[in-house]
Structure formats: structure tokens, C-alpha cells
Design a protein around this motif. Structure first.
Motif, PDB file in Angstrom:
ATOM      1  N   SER A  93       0.991  -1.323  -0.028  1.00 45.03           N
ATOM      2  CA  SER A  93       0.056   0.015  -0.083  1.00 45.03           C
ATOM      3  C   SER A  93       0.747   1.249  -0.029  1.00 45.03           C
ATOM      4  N   SER A  94       2.182   1.047   0.249  1.00 49.61           N
ATOM      5  CA  SER A  94       2.949   2.164   0.452  1.00 49.61           C
ATOM      6  C   SER A  94       3.280   2.736  -1.207  1.00 49.61           C
ATOM      7  N   GLY A  95       2.964   4.131  -1.315  1.00 51.94           N
ATOM      8  CA  GLY A  95       3.356   4.878  -2.642  1.00 51.94           C
ATOM      9  C   GLY A  95       4.685   5.545  -2.394  1.00 51.94           C
ATOM     10  N   ASN A  96       5.449   5.388  -1.325  1.00 54.48           N
ATOM     11  CA  ASN A  96       6.526   6.206  -0.854  1.00 54.48           C
ATOM     12  C   ASN A  96       7.614   5.723  -1.854  1.00 54.48           C
ATOM     13  N   GLU A 113       1.745  -1.328  -6.516  1.00 59.73           N
ATOM     14  CA  GLU A 113       0.785  -0.424  -5.492  1.00 59.73           C
ATOM     15  C   GLU A 113      -0.313  -1.261  -5.678  1.00 59.73           C
ATOM     16  N   LYS A 114      -0.822  -1.847  -4.318  1.00 61.18           N
ATOM     17  CA  LYS A 114      -2.137  -2.566  -4.318  1.00 61.18           C
ATOM     18  C   LYS A 114      -3.344  -1.650  -4.912  1.00 61.18           C
TER      19      LYS A 114
ATOM     20  N   TYR B 327      -0.705  14.564   5.806  1.00 62.19           N
ATOM     21  CA  TYR B 327       0.172  13.354   5.130  1.00 62.19           C
ATOM     22  C   TYR B 327      -0.105  12.036   5.582  1.00 62.19           C
ATOM     23  N   HIS B 331      -2.735   9.102   4.136  1.00 64.56           N
ATOM     24  CA  HIS B 331      -1.931   7.891   3.843  1.00 64.56           C
ATOM     25  C   HIS B 331      -2.993   6.973   4.530  1.00 64.56           C
ATOM     26  N   ARG B 334      -6.028   5.517   2.943  1.00 63.55           N
ATOM     27  CA  ARG B 334      -6.118   4.511   1.728  1.00 63.55           C
ATOM     28  C   ARG B 334      -6.469   3.201   1.876  1.00 63.55           C
ATOM     29  N   ALA B 335      -5.953   2.858   3.011  1.00 67.79           N
ATOM     30  CA  ALA B 335      -6.213   1.474   3.316  1.00 67.79           C
ATOM     31  C   ALA B 335      -7.550   0.689   3.339  1.00 67.79           C
ATOM     32  N   ARG B 338      -9.509   1.520   0.225  1.00 68.76           N
ATOM     33  CA  ARG B 338      -9.126   0.348  -0.886  1.00 68.76           C
ATOM     34  C   ARG B 338      -9.964  -0.942  -0.695  1.00 68.76           C
TER      35      ARG B 338
END
Lengths: 136, 542
Positions: A93-96, A113-114, B327, B331, B334-335, B338
Motif C-alpha cells: 500500500s506504500s506509494g513512498n 501498489e495495491k 500526510y 495515507h 487509503r487502506a 481500498r
């Protein structure tokens, strides 16, 4: 196509469900083994290797996991001569940007990315298939 | 010479005869006696002549030998009566005049015309020359015979005039200096006052009428004198000194500025000393007050600066926390998002045909909403990133970036045909990520809002001023009333179903441009398209 085992390392049960829901139909010949974090996965691999069993054809790894995260797992696998040949793909899930760089520089083959949309799993399956086809 | 002896007590004319010619100038008891008798007889007139102030008056016989001599003559010419009586008056003339025969001429002229005037150098007893004006008158006896002459002379030497002038000048000086409130004084080398102005009276009080002759130390008192003594001594040695000091004057403390100006003669000896004392108490007080308020001002300024620093630090901290929170929050959202999206799709997959149209519709709307939320989160993350990111400073090809973005837009929407114009060669120094994000949002918007245009036209270029960039479209436009609002986050001017969007895009553009020290603004008319302008690197970069 003969597949082999895909080792899927992910701690979130919902993500596991959704990913499996999408990958199993797209990779019908592959077997899936799910481990809940990096440490569990590593221990599993080391046992298999020690017992001279056939190792997984591919590892599909998340980053954020308890006890040992995906990047650490990657390092340990690459450092182990017995395991280093296993291709590693990240599904996170990290877009980092930093994580992505570290993963790819650390030897990961792909970094995904998921996805939100199920259609995106087509691309992911294609990528996995390309790696599995090298499996003798 | 005619001899008519009519007067009693008179010497016979023969005495004169003896005296003329080669006997002129020889003094004999006989001559002296003659003159004495003459004087006694004219006692009253002698007194008169003596009273004539500084006019020299003397008489001569017909040959010019001096027969009487007044006190002024003595003062001017230096000769005593005893010394000069019987001697010829030509001795009073300069050698040149004598050689020239001027004295003789004078007498002849006087005899002939009744008077003779001269203005010439005369000689003093000590040989010194001086300028004098004189008049000679003949003296005749009753028979009309020439008896002798009278000469009146006035000293015209510059020193005399100077003395007179000096007298009137000193009166003028006194008048002027008395009008000045500063102490103006002049002391001799023994520190005694030769001159002082009236101000001394008001400063020193009492009956300070005339300080002349008094010593400076006595006039000012020991305390004040002791304080100025070192400066005084330097000045008396020939140095011009200036200094400021607080001194007591009749019990009042004054801040004074003192100048001592030595008066030296050409040989380098001290003639005296001029002293000028000006009261600067008021000036000193204002100066002190000024310095005090300056100090207070500086203190206040420092205090203020400190406060500003503190507040800025706090604000910066708060800003950072907010951005960081934005941020993290974005962040972490999102989970679950999704998952909602995922399971909604899972339902569609799993129970697809079992669902009736209404249920399918609901599912579709869930999916739309999650997509929307996703875009919003992405935008918020991008905005936070734009705020937080460290800037690079490299050359960025804006034309190239615009072309790429247009290509991506066309790729994602291949069925749309849009007239695109990108000015080539637009390069600028800045952060490539931020600039790309800004352009992306602007071009995205243009792409989105020209959906209904026929044909849609989007242009990216630079204005003629060489520093303002523009993105122009012929889309739906907006009301200028909201021109300011649109750059604020979450502000939207159109209905979601008409033109979807998060309302964050332009906030991202504004931030990115601002971080380059630039400005962004917009112009539009509803239905007539919109133009977005921005500048870069105008000033402060952060």
C-alpha cells in the motif's frame, strides 16, 4: 503452464482475501502459501531449504508487516545463498518513493501498489507470469 | 623789514633782524627771553591754545623758527617746549620735503595767500614719521608787517585713527557681545580678565558689573576652575582647545561647551586668551532623552523581534504538524478505502447476476464514491508533499513537460480530439517535480473543462512580457467573482456531475508556484473559457 508455489507474505486479512480473489483466477495453476509476516515467511523458507524441499517459485511481499517488514525480508532472502534465487515482487500500500527505490535496488523484480480497481490485477498477473515462466 | 616800534614792551624790530637769515635756528638766551615775554603777555591766549585738545598749535617767527608750542604739539611731535623753541619748524618735516623746500613754500604761501594747508609726513622727535594735516596762518603786526606764523596740525596716522576707530569699535563689540547669551571673555596671560560680555552677570549673578582685572579662578570659583584648569593650561601654551563639561555657575549646574582660543602675536608669544562658554544643558538633556528613547526603542525592537521569532517558530511548527498530520491521515485513509472499493467489486463479481438493477446501481455508486475519495486523498497527499518537499533548483523544460502531460491525457482519453498548442523552448530553473505537478493540474483542468467545447482548444505559452506563463482554454469558464476562492483547498465552482474534481488541484498549483517565489491568478468569463497565469522565481523562494 506448470506453476509451482507462490509465497504470499501479507498480514492484513482483507488484503489477503482481495488479492487471492483476483490472482487465483488469473494464475490457476499456481499454488499459494500465505505467511502473516516476514519472520514467519523466513522461518518457513529456511525450513524448506534445510529439508531440501522445493522452494517457492516466487515471493509476493507486502512492506508493512509486524515483527519483520517486507524490505527486511528481502534483505535476508538475498543474503541467503539458498534463497537468493527466488524472485521477489512487492505488492504494497506504500506509494513512498523511498520504499520503491529501496525495494528495486535491493533486488526486487517488480514493485506494485495495491490497486483500487480489479482490472489492474491483469498487469500484476502478467508480471508474475513472466517470472514464473523462467521456472524450469 | 620795516621798523615801527609802536607797541609797549615789545622788542625792537632789530631783534628780528638779528634772528633772520643765518641766525635762524640758533637759540640764544636773548631769543628765549623774547619768547618768554611774548608768552607772559599773552597768558590768556596761551591757555586757550593749551586747551585745544589734540590739535598741535605752535607759532613761528617769520623765518619759521618756533616761538611757542602747545601740549598737543608735544604729544604729537614728542618735543618738549624747551627743546623745540627757537628751532626751525622745517625740522618737523621729512628730509624729502625739506630738500624739496616744502616748509619754505608753506610759509611763503601762507604769507601770500593768508593760509597754507598741507597733508604730509612729519617727523617726530624720535625720528618716527607720521602723517599729519596742517594749516599755516601768517601773523601780521599792526603795521602789516609779517611777524610770524601759526601752524595748526592734526595727527592723521592710522594708529591714531585706529585708536579712535578702536574706541568706537570696542563700543560696537561690547554692544554685540552683550546681546549674546554665551560667555565671551578675554584674559591676559596672567589669567586676568581684559574683556567680558554682559552674560557673565546673569551666569554668575550678583553684582558682576566689571570683572576686568580679576583672575579667572576667582571669578568662577575653585571647583569650576579646577575642572577647566588642564584645558586652560593647554590653551595658554598656544593650543586651541574645545571641550564639554558639567560645571557649577552660582549653584546651578550647567552643561557647557567651552572653546579657548589663544591669541598669539607674530613672534609666537601669548597675547591673551579668548574664552567662549556656551550653555548646552538643553541640548545635553534632549540628547540624553533621545539616547534613552533610542535605547528603549532598541529594546522594544529586540523584544518584538524575539516575539516574532517565537511566533514564527510556533507557526512553522504548527504548519509542519498540520502538514505531517495531513500526510499521515491521508495515507492511513487509503487502506480502508481500498478495502471498501475492493469488497464492493467483490460483491459485483461474486453476486453480480443475483443482484437486481437497483442493487447493482448502489454498488456502482459506492464504487464512484470510493474513487472520488481516492482522488481526494491523492490530492491531499500531493498538496502535503508540495508543502513539505525540499526544493531542487535545476533547469526544467516546461514545454517538454506540457507536451508529455498532453500526451498522457490523450492516452487516457483517446476518443477526445483537442486542439493543443505548446510554445516550444520554455525553460526555467526550479523544482521539476513541483513544476510538473502544477502544470499537470492546470492542463488537467483545461482538458476537463473543455469537454463541451466545439472544438476544444488548449494553449500553453509565455506572455510577451517574457516572464508570465499562461494556460488558456475555451472551456466552460467561471464567474470572476470567485477568482480568489478557486485557489483555496476544497473550493469547487461546478457540480460534481458536471465536472468532477476534488477542489484541491488549484491549491496544489498555488502552493507549487509560491514555493518558486511566483504568483498565480486567473481570468475568465462564464462560457468563454479561462486563462490561468503564473510567474516564477520573482523573489523569495521557500
Amino acid at each position: 503452464m506448470k506453476c509451482g508455489v507462490i509465497l504470499y507474505v501479507e498480514d492484513d486479512p482483507d488484503d489477503i482475501h482481495l488479492t487471492m480473489l483476483n490472482l487465483e483466477p488469473r494464475l490457476p495453476d499456481c499454488g499459494f502459501v500465505v505467511k502473516r509476516d516476514g519472520l514467519e515467511a523466513l522461518e518457513f523458507l529456511e525450513e524448506e531449504a534445510a529439508a531440501s524441499k522445493v522452494l517457492p517459485a516466487l515471493m509476493l511481499v507486502d512492506i508493512k508487516m509486524p515483527r519483520m517488514n517486507g524490505l527486511e525480508l528481502l534483505r535476508r532472502v538475498r543474503a541467503d545463498g539458498r534463497l537468493a534465487a527466488i524472485p521477489v515482487v512487492f505488492l504494497t500500500s506504500s506509494g513512498n518513493e523511498r520504499d520503491k527505490r529501496e525495494a528495486l535496488q535491493g533486488g526486487a523484480k517488480f514493485y506494485f501498489e495495491k490497486p483500487l480497481d480489479f482490472a489492474a490485477y491483469d498487469r500484476i498477473a502478467d508480471a508474475l507470469r513472466s517470472l514464473l515462466m523462467r521456472f524450469p | 623789514m620795516k621798523k615801527k616800534t609802536t607797541n609797549r614792551g615789545r622788542r625792537p624790530a632789530s631783534a628780528h633782524r638779528v634772528l633772520k637769515g643765518r641766525y635762524s635756528g640758533r637759540i640764544s638766551g636773548l631769543v628765549r627771553g623774547h619768547h618768554k615775554a611774548f608768552r607772559k603777555g599773552a597768558g590768556f591766549f596761551y591757555q586757550l591754545v593749551a586747551s585745544l585738545g589734540d590739535y598741535s598749535v605752535f607759532t613761528m617767527d617769520a623765518q619759521g623758527n618756533i616761538s611757542s608750542w602747545n601740549s598737543a604739539a608735544k604729544a604729537v611731535f614728542g618735543f618738549d617746549e624747551k627743546e623745540i623753541i627757537g628751532r626751525n619748524f622745517s625740522n618737523l618735516f621729512s628730509e624729502e620735503d625739506r630738500n624739496d623746500g616744502a616748509p619754505e613754500r608753506e610759509l611763503r604761501e601762507a604769507e601770500k595767500l593768508g593760509r597754507a594747508v598741507d597733508e604730509t609726513w612729519h617727523i617726530r622727535k624720535d625720528g618716527g614719521k607720521f602723517w599729519a594735516a596742517g594749516a599755516v596762518f601768517p601773523l601780521f603786526d599792526t603795521t602789516g608787517a609779517l611777524r610770524g606764523f601759526t601752524k595748526i596740525a592734526q595727527d592723521l596716522t592710522p594708529s591714531k585713527i585706529k585708536e579712535d576707530a578702536a574706541h568706537s569699535t570696542s563700543a560696537l563689540v561690547g554692544m554685540i557681545t552683550d546681546a549674546i547669551p554665551a560667555l565671551i571673555g578675554y584674559i591676559d596671560p596672567n589669567q586676568r580678565y581684559v574683556f567680558h560680555n554682559l552674560a557673565y552677570k546673569s551666569w554668575l549673578g550678583g553684582d558682576t558689573r566689571d570683572l576686568r582685572g580679576r583672575r579667572m579662578a576667582d571669578v568662577f570659583g575653585s571647583e569650576a576652575y579646577r575642572a577647566v584648569k588642564p584645558y586652560l593650561e593647554r590653551a595658554l601654551a598656544g593650543e586651541r582647545v574645545s571641550f564639554e563639561m558639567e560645571l557649577p555657575f552660582e549653584g546651578n549646574l550647567r552643561w557647557v561647551h567651552i572653546d579657548y582660543v589663544p591669541d598669539m602675536d607674530p613672534k609666537g608669544f601669548l597675547r591673551g586668551l579668548m574664552s567662549l562658554v556656551t550653555d548646552i544643558t538643553a541640548a545635553k538633556r534632549s540628547e540624553a532623552a533621545l539616547r534613552k528613547s533610542e535605547a528603549e526603542l532598541i529594546l522594544a525592537k529586540e523584544e518584538l523581534e524575539k516575539q516574532v521569532e517565537q511566533r514564527t517558530a510556533r507557526l512553522t511548527q504548527v504548519n509542519e504538524e498540520l502538514t505531517s498530520f495531513t500526510y499521515s491521515a491521508s495515507h492511513d485513509l487509503r487502506a480502508p478505502l481500498r478495502k471498501v472499493e475492493g469488497f464492493a467489486q467483490a460483491i459485483a463479481l461474486h453476486a453480480g447476476d443475483a443482484l437486481d438493477d437497483e442493487a447493482k446501481g448502489y454498488l456502482a455508486r459506492i464504487r464512484e464514491a470510493t474513487k472520488s475519495m481516492h482522488r481526494l486523498i491523492e490530492d491531499m497527499l500531493r498538496l502535503a508533499g508540495v508543502i513539505q518537499r525540499d526544493l531542487s533548483h535545476v533547469e526544467v523544460d516546461l514545454s517538454g513537460a506540457a507536451a508529455e502531460i498532453f500526451a498522457e491525457l490523450q492516452n487516457a482519453d483517446p476518443n477526445r480530439s483537442v486542439e493543443i498548442r505548446v510554445q516550444p523552448g520554455l525553460r526555467v530553473r526550479g523544482d521539476p517535480e513541483l513544476l510538473r505537478i502544477a502544470l499537470q493540474n492546470l492542463l488537467n483542468n483545461a482538458w476537463k473543462f473543455t469537454r463541451l467545447a466545439k472544438p476544444p482548444r488548449i494553449e500553453f505559452g509565455m506572455m510577451r512580457d517574457g516572464k508570465t506563463y499562461f494556460v488558456r482554454d475555451n472551456g466552460v469558464g467561471f464567474d470572476m467573482r470567485f477568482a480568489g476562492k478557486i485557489f483555496a483547498p476544497f473550493e469547487r465552482l461546478h457540480r460534481m456531475e458536471d465536472f468532477p474534481g476534488t477542489g484541491v488541484g488549484l491549491a496544489i498549483v498555488k502552493r507549487a508556484i509560491q514555493r518558486h517565489g511566483g504568483r498565480v491568478w486567473a481570468q475568465s468569463k462564464p462560457g468563454e473559457g479561462a486563462s490561468f497565469f503564473f510567474t516564477l522565481n520573482e523573489g523569495l523562494r521557500s
